[in-house]
Motif scaffolding. Sequence first.
Motif, PDB file in Angstrom:
ATOM      1  N   ARG A  26       0.968  -1.214   0.013  1.00  0.00           N
ATOM      2  CA  ARG A  26       0.073   0.007  -0.061  1.00  0.00           C
ATOM      3  C   ARG A  26       0.801   1.166  -0.023  1.00  0.00           C
ATOM      4  N   LEU A  27       2.219   1.153   0.319  1.00  0.00           N
ATOM      5  CA  LEU A  27       3.013   2.128   0.447  1.00  0.00           C
ATOM      6  C   LEU A  27       3.092   3.035  -0.971  1.00  0.00           C
ATOM      7  N   SER A  28       3.189   2.253  -1.936  1.00  0.00           N
ATOM      8  CA  SER A  28       3.360   2.815  -3.131  1.00  0.00           C
ATOM      9  C   SER A  28       2.559   4.124  -3.654  1.00  0.00           C
ATOM     10  N   ARG A  29       1.481   4.120  -2.850  1.00  0.00           N
ATOM     11  CA  ARG A  29       0.647   5.340  -3.074  1.00  0.00           C
ATOM     12  C   ARG A  29       0.412   6.289  -1.799  1.00  0.00           C
ATOM     13  N   ASN A  30       1.232   6.058  -0.943  1.00  0.00           N
ATOM     14  CA  ASN A  30       1.175   6.845   0.292  1.00  0.00           C
ATOM     15  C   ASN A  30       2.097   8.154  -0.076  1.00  0.00           C
ATOM     16  N   ALA A  31       1.310   9.120   0.021  1.00  0.00           N
ATOM     17  CA  ALA A  31       2.143  10.552  -0.385  1.00  0.00           C
ATOM     18  C   ALA A  31       3.348  11.021   0.533  1.00  0.00           C
ATOM     19  N   PHE A  32       3.301  10.456   1.849  1.00  0.00           N
ATOM     20  CA  PHE A  32       4.562  10.843   2.833  1.00  0.00           C
ATOM     21  C   PHE A  32       5.616   9.838   2.342  1.00  0.00           C
ATOM     22  N   TRP A  33       5.101   8.580   2.020  1.00  0.00           N
ATOM     23  CA  TRP A  33       6.180   7.505   1.710  1.00  0.00           C
ATOM     24  C   TRP A  33       6.951   8.249   0.498  1.00  0.00           C
ATOM     25  N   MET A  34       6.124   8.517  -0.646  1.00  0.00           N
ATOM     26  CA  MET A  34       6.640   8.947  -1.910  1.00  0.00           C
ATOM     27  C   MET A  34       7.413  10.055  -1.659  1.00  0.00           C
ATOM     28  N   GLN A  35       7.228  10.997  -1.070  1.00  0.00           N
ATOM     29  CA  GLN A  35       7.861  12.312  -0.687  1.00  0.00           C
ATOM     30  C   GLN A  35       9.377  11.981   0.061  1.00  0.00           C
ATOM     31  N   GLU A  36       9.402  10.943   0.858  1.00  0.00           N
ATOM     32  CA  GLU A  36      10.541  10.685   1.685  1.00  0.00           C
ATOM     33  C   GLU A  36      11.434   9.702   0.710  1.00  0.00           C
ATOM     34  N   MET A  37      10.926   8.788   0.111  1.00  0.00           N
ATOM     35  CA  MET A  37      11.725   7.865  -0.709  1.00  0.00           C
ATOM     36  C   MET A  37      12.076   8.338  -2.289  1.00  0.00           C
ATOM     37  N   LEU A  38      11.325   9.110  -2.722  1.00  0.00           N
ATOM     38  CA  LEU A  38      11.510   9.814  -4.282  1.00  0.00           C
ATOM     39  C   LEU A  38      12.177  11.256  -4.030  1.00  0.00           C
ATOM     40  N   GLY A  39      12.065  11.774  -2.831  1.00  0.00           N
ATOM     41  CA  GLY A  39      12.777  13.138  -2.618  1.00  0.00           C
ATOM     42  C   GLY A  39      11.690  14.000  -3.369  1.00  0.00           C
TER      43      GLY A  39
ATOM     44  N   GLU B 214      -1.182  13.982  -2.541  1.00  0.00           N
ATOM     45  CA  GLU B 214      -2.163  13.586  -1.284  1.00  0.00           C
ATOM     46  C   GLU B 214      -3.519  13.934  -1.705  1.00  0.00           C
ATOM     47  N   LYS B 215      -3.859  14.955  -2.463  1.00  0.00           N
ATOM     48  CA  LYS B 215      -5.111  15.116  -2.808  1.00  0.00           C
ATOM     49  C   LYS B 215      -5.601  14.160  -3.815  1.00  0.00           C
ATOM     50  N   VAL B 216      -5.082  13.489  -4.439  1.00  0.00           N
ATOM     51  CA  VAL B 216      -5.638  12.136  -5.351  1.00  0.00           C
ATOM     52  C   VAL B 216      -5.319  10.921  -4.592  1.00  0.00           C
ATOM     53  N   SER B 217      -4.339  10.813  -4.083  1.00  0.00           N
ATOM     54  CA  SER B 217      -4.349   9.410  -3.255  1.00  0.00           C
ATOM     55  C   SER B 217      -5.000   8.991  -2.346  1.00  0.00           C
ATOM     56  N   ALA B 218      -5.826   9.787  -1.389  1.00  0.00           N
ATOM     57  CA  ALA B 218      -6.775   9.415  -0.239  1.00  0.00           C
ATOM     58  C   ALA B 218      -7.879   9.073  -1.025  1.00  0.00           C
TER      59      ALA B 218
ATOM     60  N   VAL C 179       2.622   0.968  18.492  1.00  0.00           N
ATOM     61  CA  VAL C 179       3.928   0.706  18.505  1.00  0.00           C
ATOM     62  C   VAL C 179       4.703   2.098  18.111  1.00  0.00           C
ATOM     63  N   LEU C 180       4.338   2.871  17.317  1.00  0.00           N
ATOM     64  CA  LEU C 180       4.648   4.136  17.255  1.00  0.00           C
ATOM     65  C   LEU C 180       4.130   5.173  18.282  1.00  0.00           C
ATOM     66  N   GLY C 181       2.959   4.865  18.906  1.00  0.00           N
ATOM     67  CA  GLY C 181       2.568   5.548  19.910  1.00  0.00           C
ATOM     68  C   GLY C 181       1.996   6.881  19.397  1.00  0.00           C
ATOM     69  N   LEU C 182       1.223   6.951  18.282  1.00  0.00           N
ATOM     70  CA  LEU C 182       0.487   8.262  17.808  1.00  0.00           C
ATOM     71  C   LEU C 182      -0.919   8.332  18.019  1.00  0.00           C
ATOM     72  N   GLY C 183      -1.490   9.493  17.813  1.00  0.00           N
ATOM     73  CA  GLY C 183      -2.967   9.640  18.032  1.00  0.00           C
ATOM     74  C   GLY C 183      -3.659   9.170  16.787  1.00  0.00           C
ATOM     75  N   ALA C 184      -2.691   9.404  15.515  1.00  0.00           N
ATOM     76  CA  ALA C 184      -3.863   9.549  14.454  1.00  0.00           C
ATOM     77  C   ALA C 184      -2.805   8.923  13.265  1.00  0.00           C
ATOM     78  N   ASP C 185      -3.347   8.428  12.186  1.00  0.00           N
ATOM     79  CA  ASP C 185      -2.076   8.008  10.999  1.00  0.00           C
ATOM     80  C   ASP C 185      -1.643   9.140  10.032  1.00  0.00           C
ATOM     81  N   ALA C 186      -2.162  10.338  10.388  1.00  0.00           N
ATOM     82  CA  ALA C 186      -1.770  11.482   9.371  1.00  0.00           C
ATOM     83  C   ALA C 186      -0.315  11.694   9.417  1.00  0.00           C
TER      84      ALA C 186
END
Length: 572
Positions: free
Chosen positions: A397-410, A420-424, A515-522
Amino acid sequence: MKKWMMTDVFFIATFCLCGCGMLGKQRALVRGRESMAKEKQLDAFISAHVEKIKPMWRAAALASWQASITGKTEDYDKMKELELAIRTVYSNAAEFAYLKEMKESGQIGDPILARQLELLYYGYLSNQIEPGLLKQMVDLDARIAQRFHTYRATMEGTTVTVNDIKAILTTEKNSRRRELAWRASKQVGNEIVADLLQLVRLRNQAARKLGFDNFRTLRLTTGEQDPKELDRIFGELCELTDKSFAIAKADLDRVLAEQYGISPGELMPWHYHDPFFQRAPLVYGQGLDEFYKDADVRQLAEKFYAGIGLSVDDVLQRSDLYERKGKDQGAYSTDIDREGDVRILTNLKNNENWMETALHELGHAAYSKNHDRAEPFLLRDATHSFCTEAVAMFFGRLSRNAFWMQEMLGLSAAQRSQIEKVSAKYLELQQLIAARWMMVMYYFEKQLYTNPDQDLNSLWWDLVEKYQLLKRPPMPPDAGWASKGHFTTSPCYYHNYMLGELLASQWHHYIVHNVLGLGADAGVSYVGQKKVGAYFREEVFAPGIKYHWDEMIRRATGEPLTPKYFVEQFVR
Ligand SMILES: [Zn+2]
């Protein structure tokens, strides 16, 4: 052996706790001794069995690997021969009787032994088939597999590959050419359907001899799944997605029709970018391929997995990653020896689809690679096939995650927010489309094994209309459905993809919060999160199949498998 010491301790503890009178103690002692003798005997049986089967599994896995990368008849023959030899081991009636007796005795108290017994019992049960029938099945299976993998469709007199067809279905605006490509994708179904139906009948024949109503029930039972439970989950999901899917599909139809310059009422199955409408067409804003076209999906996958502490560089080195003549055009991951030789087969291109597939297959591979090798050989396997699918999907699923793409593809922040606008919206659509598609497969296969002699071609379109809301083509229906390879190679397996999606969402929820102790997945991308890799390794991969899947999920997420988080994540 250490295991036996543990068993001894277990029995002493039991006596201390029961607190019964002398007579009771004596009975318990007799039972204890009997039990220990049975366990010792079973342990010896398992050791001998593993010694025999281990090299056979390895040879068969290597042969199957070889066949899928060459497509040569002699390689398929070898694969077939080795598979038959393995199934012959598991068809031994005397050994099955022994295992059955052990299982029914209720005297195997050691949980590790009991678990191995359970797995062996099911392994033998599904192979209690007379040799003549077994050979017929294996022969037919291999014949279909070879024709399937080596078949090349033609379109307007020219040979086209699966990747060619996908390209046309993604970009072509001309409806006639789309139809031709779509039909080309189904040719192989008509080519193999007679053999496939014969195989279904043979599978049923074998299952009925074992007292099951058909092969599907046998398959589910030996796979530790309850047909009624599956019906309940699929029924629930159908209800939960009915409305959202109809709305999403109507909106999609409007956009697609506009792009082809036709009315929504004129849309046919070939207008949906995928031969089976199992993936969402990328029509909302730009596709994501553009971001991947100058990247190297192999390198990205390698880097990502290393970053979360689940290195797969050794897997990639042994793998066969790119297109070649004669090679299987799909993708899979294989564990050759349960000792660390894990490989994947792909036909990588630098686009989003193959990025997803690379992450997916390497998810399977990471699972296999990280089984605790101190566990007995028979337990070094995924808890259930749908659990390894869930891992693969979680990462795919990460291949369409905007934050994953930003970090991995610079990418820049502006590019990220554009994605983000289209991927959600896209992700939601994709999950809905996939869920509805899986319902078609689920209910069709159920019918296929209930009665393979009914009008299956029409049944297929009845279900496609009902669940996917597609229109059936005007001409008489053919056996295009049989071009879905799973009917042949992975019978009664498809529902596991849906269960996998449910579990992937459940893990996502658990990891984000616990595991990450976050309140939401944003904004969560998992990039560089070693905690994620450690969680999977310790809670899921290492124990292998030591626990029944239900128990593994409870242990790893604190609750049983539930559609709750999938619906929360994707269904409005
Ligand atoms: Zn998979």
